[in-house]
Scaffold this motif. Sequence first.
Motif, PDB file in Angstrom:
ATOM      1  N   TYR A   1      -0.692   9.229  11.163  1.00  0.00           N
ATOM      2  CA  TYR A   1      -0.965   8.238  10.106  1.00  0.00           C
ATOM      3  C   TYR A   1       0.280   8.016   9.255  1.00  0.00           C
ATOM      4  O   TYR A   1       0.365   8.500   8.123  1.00  0.00           O
ATOM      5  CB  TYR A   1      -2.128   8.701   9.231  1.00  0.00           C
ATOM      6  N   PRO A   2       1.264   7.293   9.797  1.00  0.00           N
ATOM      7  CA  PRO A   2       2.535   7.141   9.083  1.00  0.00           C
ATOM      8  C   PRO A   2       2.428   6.336   7.792  1.00  0.00           C
ATOM      9  O   PRO A   2       3.362   6.336   7.003  1.00  0.00           O
ATOM     10  CB  PRO A   2       3.441   6.433  10.105  1.00  0.00           C
ATOM     11  N   THR A   3       1.282   5.683   7.568  1.00  0.00           N
ATOM     12  CA  THR A   3       1.136   4.897   6.347  1.00  0.00           C
ATOM     13  C   THR A   3       0.646   5.764   5.192  1.00  0.00           C
ATOM     14  O   THR A   3       0.557   5.308   4.059  1.00  0.00           O
ATOM     15  CB  THR A   3       0.168   3.714   6.575  1.00  0.00           C
ATOM     16  N   PHE A   4       0.361   7.020   5.509  1.00  0.00           N
ATOM     17  CA  PHE A   4      -0.218   7.880   4.482  1.00  0.00           C
ATOM     18  C   PHE A   4       0.744   8.112   3.313  1.00  0.00           C
ATOM     19  O   PHE A   4       0.355   8.012   2.158  1.00  0.00           O
ATOM     20  CB  PHE A   4      -0.632   9.208   5.110  1.00  0.00           C
ATOM     21  N   VAL A   5       2.000   8.414   3.640  1.00  0.00           N
ATOM     22  CA  VAL A   5       2.981   8.682   2.578  1.00  0.00           C
ATOM     23  C   VAL A   5       3.127   7.479   1.635  1.00  0.00           C
ATOM     24  O   VAL A   5       2.996   7.629   0.421  1.00  0.00           O
ATOM     25  CB  VAL A   5       4.343   9.103   3.159  1.00  0.00           C
ATOM     26  N   PRO A   6       3.394   6.285   2.179  1.00  0.00           N
ATOM     27  CA  PRO A   6       3.493   5.149   1.248  1.00  0.00           C
ATOM     28  C   PRO A   6       2.230   4.917   0.437  1.00  0.00           C
ATOM     29  O   PRO A   6       2.314   4.528  -0.732  1.00  0.00           O
ATOM     30  CB  PRO A   6       3.793   3.952   2.162  1.00  0.00           C
ATOM     31  N   LEU A   7       1.061   5.187   1.048  1.00  0.00           N
ATOM     32  CA  LEU A   7      -0.178   5.020   0.276  1.00  0.00           C
ATOM     33  C   LEU A   7      -0.210   5.977  -0.912  1.00  0.00           C
ATOM     34  O   LEU A   7      -0.597   5.591  -2.024  1.00  0.00           O
ATOM     35  CB  LEU A   7      -1.393   5.286   1.174  1.00  0.00           C
ATOM     36  N   ILE A   8       0.207   7.216  -0.674  1.00  0.00           N
ATOM     37  CA  ILE A   8       0.256   8.199  -1.758  1.00  0.00           C
ATOM     38  C   ILE A   8       1.236   7.728  -2.836  1.00  0.00           C
ATOM     39  O   ILE A   8       0.940   7.761  -4.030  1.00  0.00           O
ATOM     40  CB  ILE A   8       0.689   9.579  -1.211  1.00  0.00           C
ATOM     41  N   VAL A   9       2.413   7.267  -2.368  1.00  0.00           N
ATOM     42  CA  VAL A   9       3.417   6.798  -3.328  1.00  0.00           C
ATOM     43  C   VAL A   9       2.857   5.656  -4.160  1.00  0.00           C
ATOM     44  O   VAL A   9       3.029   5.610  -5.382  1.00  0.00           O
ATOM     45  CB  VAL A   9       4.710   6.363  -2.596  1.00  0.00           C
ATOM     46  N   LEU A  10       2.146   4.747  -3.490  1.00  0.00           N
ATOM     47  CA  LEU A  10       1.564   3.606  -4.216  1.00  0.00           C
ATOM     48  C   LEU A  10       0.543   4.100  -5.250  1.00  0.00           C
ATOM     49  O   LEU A  10       0.573   3.673  -6.416  1.00  0.00           O
ATOM     50  CB  LEU A  10       0.896   2.636  -3.233  1.00  0.00           C
ATOM     51  N   ALA A  11      -0.332   5.002  -4.819  1.00  0.00           N
ATOM     52  CA  ALA A  11      -1.363   5.513  -5.729  1.00  0.00           C
ATOM     53  C   ALA A  11      -0.725   6.221  -6.921  1.00  0.00           C
ATOM     54  O   ALA A  11      -1.091   5.975  -8.076  1.00  0.00           O
ATOM     55  CB  ALA A  11      -2.294   6.465  -4.980  1.00  0.00           C
ATOM     56  N   VAL A  12       0.248   7.091  -6.616  1.00  0.00           N
ATOM     57  CA  VAL A  12       0.897   7.843  -7.692  1.00  0.00           C
ATOM     58  C   VAL A  12       1.620   6.905  -8.653  1.00  0.00           C
ATOM     59  O   VAL A  12       1.538   7.063  -9.887  1.00  0.00           O
ATOM     60  CB  VAL A  12       1.876   8.889  -7.107  1.00  0.00           C
TER      61      VAL A  12
ATOM     62  N   ASN B   1      16.304 -10.892   2.961  1.00  0.00           N
ATOM     63  CA  ASN B   1      16.482 -10.096   4.179  1.00  0.00           C
ATOM     64  C   ASN B   1      16.347  -8.619   3.888  1.00  0.00           C
ATOM     65  O   ASN B   1      15.571  -7.899   4.496  1.00  0.00           O
ATOM     66  CB  ASN B   1      17.887 -10.315   4.771  1.00  0.00           C
ATOM     67  N   LEU B   2      17.174  -8.194   2.924  1.00  0.00           N
ATOM     68  CA  LEU B   2      17.216  -6.767   2.634  1.00  0.00           C
ATOM     69  C   LEU B   2      15.929  -6.299   1.966  1.00  0.00           C
ATOM     70  O   LEU B   2      15.456  -5.202   2.209  1.00  0.00           O
ATOM     71  CB  LEU B   2      18.435  -6.440   1.768  1.00  0.00           C
ATOM     72  N   GLN B   3      15.342  -7.180   1.132  1.00  0.00           N
ATOM     73  CA  GLN B   3      14.088  -6.785   0.490  1.00  0.00           C
ATOM     74  C   GLN B   3      12.971  -6.621   1.507  1.00  0.00           C
ATOM     75  O   GLN B   3      12.133  -5.730   1.379  1.00  0.00           O
ATOM     76  CB  GLN B   3      13.698  -7.813  -0.578  1.00  0.00           C
ATOM     77  N   SER B   4      12.986  -7.484   2.536  1.00  0.00           N
ATOM     78  CA  SER B   4      11.946  -7.342   3.560  1.00  0.00           C
ATOM     79  C   SER B   4      12.145  -6.041   4.323  1.00  0.00           C
ATOM     80  O   SER B   4      11.189  -5.326   4.624  1.00  0.00           O
ATOM     81  CB  SER B   4      11.950  -8.541   4.510  1.00  0.00           C
ATOM     82  N   ILE B   5      13.392  -5.709   4.625  1.00  0.00           N
ATOM     83  CA  ILE B   5      13.663  -4.448   5.321  1.00  0.00           C
ATOM     84  C   ILE B   5      13.237  -3.275   4.442  1.00  0.00           C
ATOM     85  O   ILE B   5      12.635  -2.303   4.919  1.00  0.00           O
ATOM     86  CB  ILE B   5      15.156  -4.339   5.708  1.00  0.00           C
ATOM     87  N   THR B   6      13.508  -3.381   3.150  1.00  0.00           N
ATOM     88  CA  THR B   6      13.094  -2.332   2.215  1.00  0.00           C
ATOM     89  C   THR B   6      11.588  -2.101   2.271  1.00  0.00           C
ATOM     90  O   THR B   6      11.127  -0.962   2.400  1.00  0.00           O
ATOM     91  CB  THR B   6      13.499  -2.715   0.777  1.00  0.00           C
ATOM     92  N   ALA B   7      10.828  -3.188   2.215  1.00  0.00           N
ATOM     93  CA  ALA B   7       9.365  -3.054   2.236  1.00  0.00           C
ATOM     94  C   ALA B   7       8.911  -2.401   3.531  1.00  0.00           C
ATOM     95  O   ALA B   7       8.025  -1.539   3.528  1.00  0.00           O
ATOM     96  CB  ALA B   7       8.704  -4.425   2.073  1.00  0.00           C
ATOM     97  N   VAL B   8       9.521  -2.788   4.645  1.00  0.00           N
ATOM     98  CA  VAL B   8       9.139  -2.240   5.941  1.00  0.00           C
ATOM     99  C   VAL B   8       9.428  -0.747   6.007  1.00  0.00           C
ATOM    100  O   VAL B   8       8.595   0.052   6.432  1.00  0.00           O
ATOM    101  CB  VAL B   8       9.882  -2.978   7.080  1.00  0.00           C
ATOM    102  N   VAL B   9      10.614  -0.388   5.549  1.00  0.00           N
ATOM    103  CA  VAL B   9      11.036   1.013   5.644  1.00  0.00           C
ATOM    104  C   VAL B   9      10.223   1.898   4.700  1.00  0.00           C
ATOM    105  O   VAL B   9       9.736   2.965   5.080  1.00  0.00           O
ATOM    106  CB  VAL B   9      12.545   1.130   5.342  1.00  0.00           C
ATOM    107  N   ILE B  10      10.035   1.435   3.477  1.00  0.00           N
ATOM    108  CA  ILE B  10       9.210   2.207   2.537  1.00  0.00           C
ATOM    109  C   ILE B  10       7.785   2.313   3.059  1.00  0.00           C
ATOM    110  O   ILE B  10       7.104   3.301   2.844  1.00  0.00           O
ATOM    111  CB  ILE B  10       9.230   1.559   1.128  1.00  0.00           C
ATOM    112  N   GLY B  11       7.369   1.300   3.817  1.00  0.00           N
ATOM    113  CA  GLY B  11       6.015   1.298   4.383  1.00  0.00           C
ATOM    114  C   GLY B  11       5.848   2.228   5.565  1.00  0.00           C
ATOM    115  O   GLY B  11       4.771   2.287   6.146  1.00  0.00           O
ATOM    116  N   GLY B  12       6.911   2.921   5.947  1.00  0.00           N
ATOM    117  CA  GLY B  12       6.756   3.932   6.988  1.00  0.00           C
ATOM    118  C   GLY B  12       6.892   3.424   8.406  1.00  0.00           C
ATOM    119  O   GLY B  12       6.502   4.100   9.353  1.00  0.00           O
TER     120      GLY B  12
END
Lengths: 259, 360
Positions: free
Chosen positions: B46-57, B289-300
């Motif tokens: 579940y690679p989306t788990f970490v970003p979900l935690i980060v979002l919640a926190v 461009n870079l912001q989209s890559i940022t969102a993807v990478v932070i999203g796991g």
Amino acid sequence: MNTEVTPVLSARGLMKRYGRVVAIDNGEFDLMPGEILAVIGDNGAGKSSLIKALSGAIRPDSGEIRLDGVPISFSSPIEARKAGIETVYQTLALSPALSISDNMFLGREIYSPNLFGKLFHQLDRQAMNDIARAKLAELGLLTIQNIQQPVETLSGGQRQGVAVARAAAFGSKVIIMDEPTAALGVKESRKVLDLILKVRARGVPIVLISHNMPHVFEVADRIHIHRLGRRAAVISPKDYSMSDAVAIMTGAMAAPIAA
Amino acid sequence: MTNNLNALADKTESVDAAAEPARGFAQFDTDAIGPVQKLQRFLHSYPTFVPLIVLAVSLIGFGLFAGSKFFTPYNMSLIVQQVSIIGILAVAQSLVILTAGIDLSVAAIMVLSSVVAGNLAVKLGWPPIPSLLTSFLVGTGIGLMNGFLVTRVKLPPFIATLGTWNVFYALNLYLSGAQSIRGSEIDQTAPILKIFGESLSVFGTKISYGSLLFVAVFLVLWYALTRTAWGRHIYAVGDDKEAAELAGIRTDRVLISVYAVAGFICALAGWSAIGRVGAVSPTSFFEGNLQSITAVVIGGISLFGGRGSILGPLVGALIVGVFQSGLRIAGVDVLWQLFAIGWLIILAVAVDQWIRKVSA
């Protein structure tokens, strides 16, 4: 050679050159129904080229390949697959992050029978899982509990098992296995050999490429010895010893006339 | 195919599998594994788990520290609205990154598409629908070109899209004369171009059509990636291209389709951006461009391909939005937003590297 039975897969007069190098020199090949035919040969003897020609990965410059006596010509492994020739590659060709079930059906997924299946190629996961489970069970592999488990969580032998099960599930005519035990330990090799015998028991003939003489002599019905781009001999493991086979392979012993 | 499978099923029944008990081949390792490894395996699945935690926190954190202005329906809706454009671009980016590629041209495709639609509808007086359709064709066409460069000319995706980024950004400046088309002009001739800036009111909270588009694009791509053969093939190609090829997948076709669909999605983002900005602005979203890559990478989603859920960039984009909004409301200097996002990127990729070791 027994002329009454039509070989399942045969080749005559195959030629393949890469520049000045002759990879297949008037190559001949016969796979009989229901047998395990081992193909052995020194490195560079051209056995890979021969196998690639048979599995559609390369196109021979000339010569004829017959499947069930009918001349065929493949321009890609996909075509060979469609004709019923499955290959288990040494690299296994599994996608590690995908599940066992997804891997077994990779490239030939079952679509949902509904409109979504037609329009979007929506997967029929249920059907795929069921068939995958059945296929693994057939080969005694169902101790893999979870068919949705990613392949990368499996051991080397288990992965080999999945690749073999995939080939066995779809290979209706011939299964080619390239060094299936090369990367495995003793115990896992044992199990893969058992698996090969099980597949043969289901009536599908197998071409087994291997460097491992004990494995070859244990499971093969006949041994095709490749040397200098052509078939040097076909021997029966009952009549010849491993050192004889190696001697023929390296040219130290004259090839017997007929097998 | 169906006949084939019926035959398969028949064969299955005829073989008596039960007669032979499994002899422990492929028995699953049940050795005890440590809690750290358990976590690693869990995150692997579940690679989306970490970003979900980060979002919640971060939601809770900003809720506590940024004051009551943060946790209002208005602000939440605003955050979604603000990340909607980058979010849509991130979906396009995700597709490409899942194939182990990268698309530096997403923002250029988006801006050029919006300029094409604006020029045709406002300056040349075309009807709005054909103008928009043309902009989709342009976006998809540039995507196709990216795919062609990657598969046929065999350019690394980074280089191919670095090239198209520059080429089409320049073209965008040429076609627009680096001038915006003002909102009032659009309102007179083709208001539909600004439709995604409009809102509907739900229980007193305004939800923009742009936000809805953002969510819709995610849902459609989530379906495509998880439920269709195309989706499986995208993962397979990104995971191990050679294996996918040997398994019978036409990997080049998959790649070309991915870049083309990404181009189409960028054009959609372009339409939405007109509403969001309230004008056709050829110089907006330069950092998209870079912001989209940022969102993807932070999203796991792994930059190495084949790994990650499309829900990841949705979460990733929201994290960026929450940080921006929270820090702004707390009155913190903008530079600390960059500082925080930078660390998030590093953390996300480090976690990804760690998770990938599971397969070893």
